[in-house]
Motif scaffolding. Structure first.
Motif, PDB file in Angstrom:
ATOM      1  N   LYS A  60       0.629  -1.384  -0.143  1.00  0.00           N
ATOM      2  CA  LYS A  60       0.134   0.096  -0.035  1.00  0.00           C
ATOM      3  C   LYS A  60       0.748   1.383  -0.231  1.00  0.00           C
ATOM      4  CE  LYS A  60      -3.915   2.187   2.563  1.00  0.00           C
ATOM      5  NZ  LYS A  60      -4.590   2.036   3.730  1.00  0.00           N
ATOM      6  N   ALA A  61       2.041   1.039   0.754  1.00  0.00           N
ATOM      7  CA  ALA A  61       2.742   2.232   0.841  1.00  0.00           C
ATOM      8  C   ALA A  61       3.458   2.651  -0.475  1.00  0.00           C
ATOM      9  CB  ALA A  61       3.692   2.035   1.938  1.00  0.00           C
ATOM     10  N   ALA A  62       4.037   1.506  -1.100  1.00  0.00           N
ATOM     11  CA  ALA A  62       4.609   1.598  -2.267  1.00  0.00           C
ATOM     12  C   ALA A  62       3.691   2.104  -3.435  1.00  0.00           C
ATOM     13  CB  ALA A  62       5.020   0.122  -2.786  1.00  0.00           C
ATOM     14  N   ALA A  63       2.662   1.763  -3.506  1.00  0.00           N
ATOM     15  CA  ALA A  63       1.596   2.215  -4.398  1.00  0.00           C
ATOM     16  C   ALA A  63       1.483   3.810  -4.434  1.00  0.00           C
ATOM     17  CB  ALA A  63       0.288   1.637  -4.262  1.00  0.00           C
ATOM     18  N   LEU A  64       1.321   4.207  -3.155  1.00  0.00           N
ATOM     19  CA  LEU A  64       1.565   5.723  -2.803  1.00  0.00           C
ATOM     20  C   LEU A  64       2.709   6.348  -3.549  1.00  0.00           C
ATOM     21  CD1 LEU A  64       0.002   8.042  -1.824  1.00  0.00           C
ATOM     22  CD2 LEU A  64       0.898   7.963   0.403  1.00  0.00           C
ATOM     23  N   MET A  65       3.868   5.907  -2.962  1.00  0.00           N
ATOM     24  CA  MET A  65       5.214   6.215  -3.674  1.00  0.00           C
ATOM     25  C   MET A  65       5.058   6.145  -5.065  1.00  0.00           C
ATOM     26  SD  MET A  65       7.693   5.221  -0.739  1.00  0.00           S
ATOM     27  CE  MET A  65       7.412   5.047   1.079  1.00  0.00           C
ATOM     28  N   ASN A  66       4.679   5.135  -5.495  1.00  0.00           N
ATOM     29  CA  ASN A  66       4.660   5.287  -7.026  1.00  0.00           C
ATOM     30  C   ASN A  66       3.868   5.995  -7.761  1.00  0.00           C
ATOM     31  OD1 ASN A  66       6.246   2.843  -7.988  1.00  0.00           O
ATOM     32  ND2 ASN A  66       4.601   1.495  -7.258  1.00  0.00           N
ATOM     33  N   ARG A  67       2.856   6.703  -7.133  1.00  0.00           N
ATOM     34  CA  ARG A  67       1.874   7.494  -7.689  1.00  0.00           C
ATOM     35  C   ARG A  67       2.874   8.814  -7.333  1.00  0.00           C
ATOM     36  NH1 ARG A  67      -2.784   8.211  -3.657  1.00  0.00           N
ATOM     37  NH2 ARG A  67      -2.658  10.234  -4.274  1.00  0.00           N
ATOM     38  N   PHE A  68       3.608   8.912  -6.509  1.00  0.00           N
ATOM     39  CA  PHE A  68       4.419  10.363  -6.541  1.00  0.00           C
ATOM     40  C   PHE A  68       5.894  10.301  -7.190  1.00  0.00           C
ATOM     41  CE2 PHE A  68       2.274  10.855  -1.982  1.00  0.00           C
ATOM     42  CZ  PHE A  68       1.344  11.741  -2.694  1.00  0.00           C
ATOM     43  N   GLY A  69       5.984   9.269  -8.237  1.00  0.00           N
ATOM     44  CA  GLY A  69       7.005   9.122  -8.832  1.00  0.00           C
ATOM     45  C   GLY A  69       8.421   8.507  -8.553  1.00  0.00           C
ATOM     46  N   LEU A  70       8.147   7.601  -7.506  1.00  0.00           N
ATOM     47  CA  LEU A  70       9.190   6.696  -7.107  1.00  0.00           C
ATOM     48  C   LEU A  70       8.917   5.312  -7.788  1.00  0.00           C
ATOM     49  CD1 LEU A  70      11.925   5.961  -5.435  1.00  0.00           C
ATOM     50  CD2 LEU A  70      10.463   5.459  -3.370  1.00  0.00           C
ATOM     51  N   ASP A  71       9.577   4.684  -8.525  1.00  0.00           N
ATOM     52  CA  ASP A  71       9.567   3.265  -8.940  1.00  0.00           C
ATOM     53  C   ASP A  71       9.983   2.322  -8.037  1.00  0.00           C
ATOM     54  OD1 ASP A  71       9.103   1.111 -10.439  1.00  0.00           O
ATOM     55  OD2 ASP A  71      11.175   1.193 -11.348  1.00  0.00           O
ATOM     56  N   ARG A  72       8.894   1.563  -7.381  1.00  0.00           N
ATOM     57  CA  ARG A  72       8.844   0.589  -6.585  1.00  0.00           C
ATOM     58  C   ARG A  72       8.099  -0.820  -7.088  1.00  0.00           C
ATOM     59  NH1 ARG A  72       8.110   1.501  -0.547  1.00  0.00           N
ATOM     60  NH2 ARG A  72       9.759  -0.047  -0.416  1.00  0.00           N
ATOM     61  N   GLN A  73       8.664  -1.993  -6.947  1.00  0.00           N
ATOM     62  CA  GLN A  73       8.534  -3.128  -7.779  1.00  0.00           C
ATOM     63  C   GLN A  73       8.254  -4.321  -6.704  1.00  0.00           C
ATOM     64  OE1 GLN A  73      11.564  -3.799 -10.451  1.00  0.00           O
ATOM     65  NE2 GLN A  73      11.465  -1.953 -11.364  1.00  0.00           N
ATOM     66  N   ILE A  74       6.873  -4.939  -6.896  1.00  0.00           N
ATOM     67  CA  ILE A  74       6.593  -5.888  -5.899  1.00  0.00           C
ATOM     68  C   ILE A  74       7.320  -7.312  -6.370  1.00  0.00           C
ATOM     69  CG2 ILE A  74       4.654  -7.157  -4.913  1.00  0.00           C
ATOM     70  CD1 ILE A  74       4.768  -4.235  -4.509  1.00  0.00           C
ATOM     71  N   LYS A  75       7.724  -8.065  -5.506  1.00  0.00           N
ATOM     72  CA  LYS A  75       8.425  -9.238  -5.886  1.00  0.00           C
ATOM     73  C   LYS A  75       8.015 -10.403  -4.696  1.00  0.00           C
ATOM     74  CE  LYS A  75      11.178  -7.195  -8.677  1.00  0.00           C
ATOM     75  NZ  LYS A  75      10.972  -7.413 -10.164  1.00  0.00           N
ATOM     76  N   ASP A  76       7.935 -11.497  -5.162  1.00  0.00           N
ATOM     77  CA  ASP A  76       7.834 -12.638  -4.474  1.00  0.00           C
ATOM     78  C   ASP A  76       9.014 -13.237  -3.823  1.00  0.00           C
ATOM     79  OD1 ASP A  76       8.958 -14.583  -6.170  1.00  0.00           O
ATOM     80  OD2 ASP A  76       7.169 -15.032  -7.393  1.00  0.00           O
ATOM     81  N   SER A  77       8.962 -14.247  -2.962  1.00  0.00           N
ATOM     82  CA  SER A  77      10.157 -14.508  -2.054  1.00  0.00           C
ATOM     83  C   SER A  77      11.216 -15.197  -3.000  1.00  0.00           C
ATOM     84  CB  SER A  77       9.661 -15.661  -1.240  1.00  0.00           C
ATOM     85  OG  SER A  77       9.162 -16.739  -1.552  1.00  0.00           O
ATOM     86  N   ALA A  78      10.739 -15.880  -3.954  1.00  0.00           N
ATOM     87  CA  ALA A  78      11.839 -16.283  -5.097  1.00  0.00           C
ATOM     88  C   ALA A  78      12.477 -15.373  -5.757  1.00  0.00           C
ATOM     89  CB  ALA A  78      11.205 -17.362  -5.901  1.00  0.00           C
ATOM     90  N   GLN A  79      11.800 -14.319  -6.039  1.00  0.00           N
ATOM     91  CA  GLN A  79      12.596 -13.068  -6.851  1.00  0.00           C
ATOM     92  C   GLN A  79      13.432 -12.141  -6.040  1.00  0.00           C
ATOM     93  OE1 GLN A  79       8.503 -11.688  -8.099  1.00  0.00           O
ATOM     94  NE2 GLN A  79       9.267 -11.888 -10.442  1.00  0.00           N
ATOM     95  N   CYS A  80      12.923 -12.513  -4.606  1.00  0.00           N
ATOM     96  CA  CYS A  80      14.001 -11.654  -3.731  1.00  0.00           C
ATOM     97  C   CYS A  80      15.272 -12.464  -3.545  1.00  0.00           C
ATOM     98  CB  CYS A  80      13.186 -11.672  -2.085  1.00  0.00           C
ATOM     99  SG  CYS A  80      11.705 -10.540  -2.249  1.00  0.00           S
ATOM    100  N   VAL A  81      15.199 -13.800  -3.365  1.00  0.00           N
ATOM    101  CA  VAL A  81      16.312 -14.395  -3.467  1.00  0.00           C
ATOM    102  C   VAL A  81      17.199 -14.368  -4.793  1.00  0.00           C
ATOM    103  CG1 VAL A  81      17.209 -16.513  -2.983  1.00  0.00           C
ATOM    104  CG2 VAL A  81      15.611 -15.780  -1.612  1.00  0.00           C
ATOM    105  N   ALA A  82      16.525 -14.486  -6.119  1.00  0.00           N
ATOM    106  CA  ALA A  82      17.429 -14.036  -7.154  1.00  0.00           C
ATOM    107  C   ALA A  82      17.954 -12.788  -7.195  1.00  0.00           C
ATOM    108  CB  ALA A  82      16.313 -14.203  -8.360  1.00  0.00           C
ATOM    109  N   ILE A  83      17.335 -11.659  -6.581  1.00  0.00           N
ATOM    110  CA  ILE A  83      17.641 -10.465  -6.485  1.00  0.00           C
ATOM    111  C   ILE A  83      19.076 -10.281  -5.551  1.00  0.00           C
ATOM    112  CG2 ILE A  83      17.467  -7.929  -5.846  1.00  0.00           C
ATOM    113  CD1 ILE A  83      14.668  -8.479  -6.834  1.00  0.00           C
ATOM    114  N   GLU A  84      19.164 -11.153  -4.325  1.00  0.00           N
ATOM    115  CA  GLU A  84      20.011 -10.999  -3.398  1.00  0.00           C
ATOM    116  C   GLU A  84      20.120 -12.469  -3.062  1.00  0.00           C
ATOM    117  OE1 GLU A  84      22.881 -11.147  -1.870  1.00  0.00           O
ATOM    118  OE2 GLU A  84      22.800  -9.056  -2.421  1.00  0.00           O
ATOM    119  N   PRO A  85      20.998 -13.309  -3.417  1.00  0.00           N
ATOM    120  CA  PRO A  85      21.435 -14.614  -3.184  1.00  0.00           C
ATOM    121  C   PRO A  85      21.646 -15.002  -1.655  1.00  0.00           C
ATOM    122  CG  PRO A  85      22.172 -14.241  -5.255  1.00  0.00           C
ATOM    123  CD  PRO A  85      21.970 -13.015  -4.497  1.00  0.00           C
TER     124      PRO A  85
END
Length: 420
Positions: free
Chosen positions: A153-178
């Motif tokens: 919810k907070a990320a959606a508000l910040m996206n509205r104000f111009g900050l790129d925030r991307q939702i990730k599942d747990s597997a994607q989190c580990v792929a981003i940071e092993p």
């Protein structure tokens, strides 16, 4: 003009650079024997517009009640002492814990943070700065589905104000940071802010001091400021333990100590100190995270700074006490070891504590005061590193008679003349 900058932390030093570059005669005054020796020394290392959600929001009051009396609470209030400034701050904080106020304060904070991130990138490229910077974004991770939902919810508000925030599942989190692999089964998900950064604030501050001096700025260390001097309705300089220093303008960039100096001059600033802790761990192997991580449940942040891992978190409202509470910093050590068990040599961790200057709405105080010649660049809370480059440029533009690049509405002290 001759401009005095009070405070040689990351805010004051960067402000001094921009003022000197604009052609002013700049003198920086600090009680320490070098730059960045207090709050800027060992913070969490994140340049994080993604942390623009204010402390005061509808979800925080139930948590504060739950945390009362717990030494392991992420936010610890010491309400058992009589401190009128803290109690007044607390009432304003509660008044800001509504959805509408949180949205307003998020926009204000994010406006400065996004501008500052762009200013930092400009400084880095133009001056060739090196401060163990990493530009791989910041990854928030969540263990609780409820907290993850609030984060989205907070990320959606910040996206509205111009900050790129991307939702990730747990597997994607580990792929981003092993390095998160050992806790993958505990994660409900995460939110990546790819444009955010990390780096060593102290190294950056030292580099900016060098560039400020090349532009002609003078630094006076080991000098304590006792009072702001004024002639009728205008600031004329400061009184120090080394004698008076006269000037055309004074910039207050003393962090948590700003209200103590402003009050005798007739300016009341609703800023209280929040003590934060960090540990710095030798970490030169691949098991330490390369992407900066925020552990939302424990309100902890992790940043790799060269061959070190910085872990930071907690906030303790205990006045101006800067002593290291062993329970608090060892809690950070335990949580860092649990999240990244092979990250480094935890037995060699170096603890640190510093005071962050927090306003009731989590929005900094930037700009002119009603006392001509006195300017504010303070109250950045946990986002001093994030907002340093931008707020410094804003104040330098204002003093130089230039229009700032962003709208400054809602950033000055006048907002606290209202009931909230």
């Amino acid at each position: 003009m001759k401009v005095l900058v009070l405070g040689a932390g990351i805010i004051g030093t960067t402000t001094a650079y921009h003022l000197a570059q604009a052609g002013h005669q700049v003198v920086v005054v600090d009680r320490q024997d070098g730059v960045g020796m207090e709050t800027s020394f060992a913070n969490g290392g994140q340049i994080s517009p993604c942390h623009a959600e204010p402390w005061a929001n509808p979800s925080v009051l139930p948590k504060v009640i739950k945390w009362l009396g717990r030494d392991d609470a992420p936010l610890l209030f010491r309400w058992n002492r009589w401190d009128p400034a803290l109690w007044a701050w607390g009432l304003r904080f509660i008044a800001n814990c509504t959805s509408s106020r949180a949205a307003i304060n998020t926009e204000r904070t994010l406006r400065v943070a996004l501008y500052s991130r762009a200013c930092l990138q400009d400084l880095r490229e133009r001056l060739g700065l090196q401060y163990d910077q990493r530009r791989q974004g910041i990854l928030h991770v969540y263990r609780s589905e409820r907290e993850f939902a609030q984060g989205r919810k907070a990320a959606a508000l910040m996206n509205r104000f111009g900050l790129d925030r991307q939702i990730k599942d747990s597997a994607q989190c580990v792929a981003i940071e092993p390095a998160l692999a050992s806790v993958a089964g505990q994660l409900a998900g995460g939110i990546l802010t790819p444009g955010d950064e990390s780096g060593d604030a102290h190294k950056f501050t030292r580099a900016m001091a060098d560039h400020a001096q090349r532009e002609g700025a003078e630094f006076r260390f080991g000098t304590r400021v006792g009072a702001i001097l004024r002639d009728d309705d205008r600031v004329t300089g400061i009184r120090t333990d080394q004698g008076d220093i006269l000037a055309d303008a004074v910039v207050l960039a003393l962090g948590s100590w700003s209200p103590l100096l402003a009050r005798p001059a007739g300016i009341r600033l609703p800023i209280v100190p929040a003590k934060g802790y960090s540990i710095t761990i030798p970490a030169d192997g691949p098991a330490a995270p390369f992407v900066s991580v925020t552990d939302d449940e424990h309100k902890m942040v992790y940043s790799r700074l060269g061959d070190r891992l910085r872990a930071a978190g907690t906030a303790e409202m205990t006045g101006y006490d800067t002593s290291l509470n062993p329970k608090r910093w060892r809690l950070i050590l335990e949580r860092a070891r649990a999240l990244f068990p092979l990250a480094g040599d935890f037995d060699q961790a170096q603890p640190w504590a510093g005071l962050r200057p927090v306003t009731p709405d989590s929005v900094p105080l930037i700009g002119a005061t009603r006392l001509p010649g006195l300017w504010l660049n303070t109250g950045h809370g946990t986002l001093g590193w994030t907002m340093a480059a931008g707020s410094a440029r804003i104040v330098a533009d204002l003093i130089s008679g230039r229009d700032p690049d962003i709208d400054l509405s809602g950033l000055g002290p006048e907002r606290f003349t209202l009931p909230f």
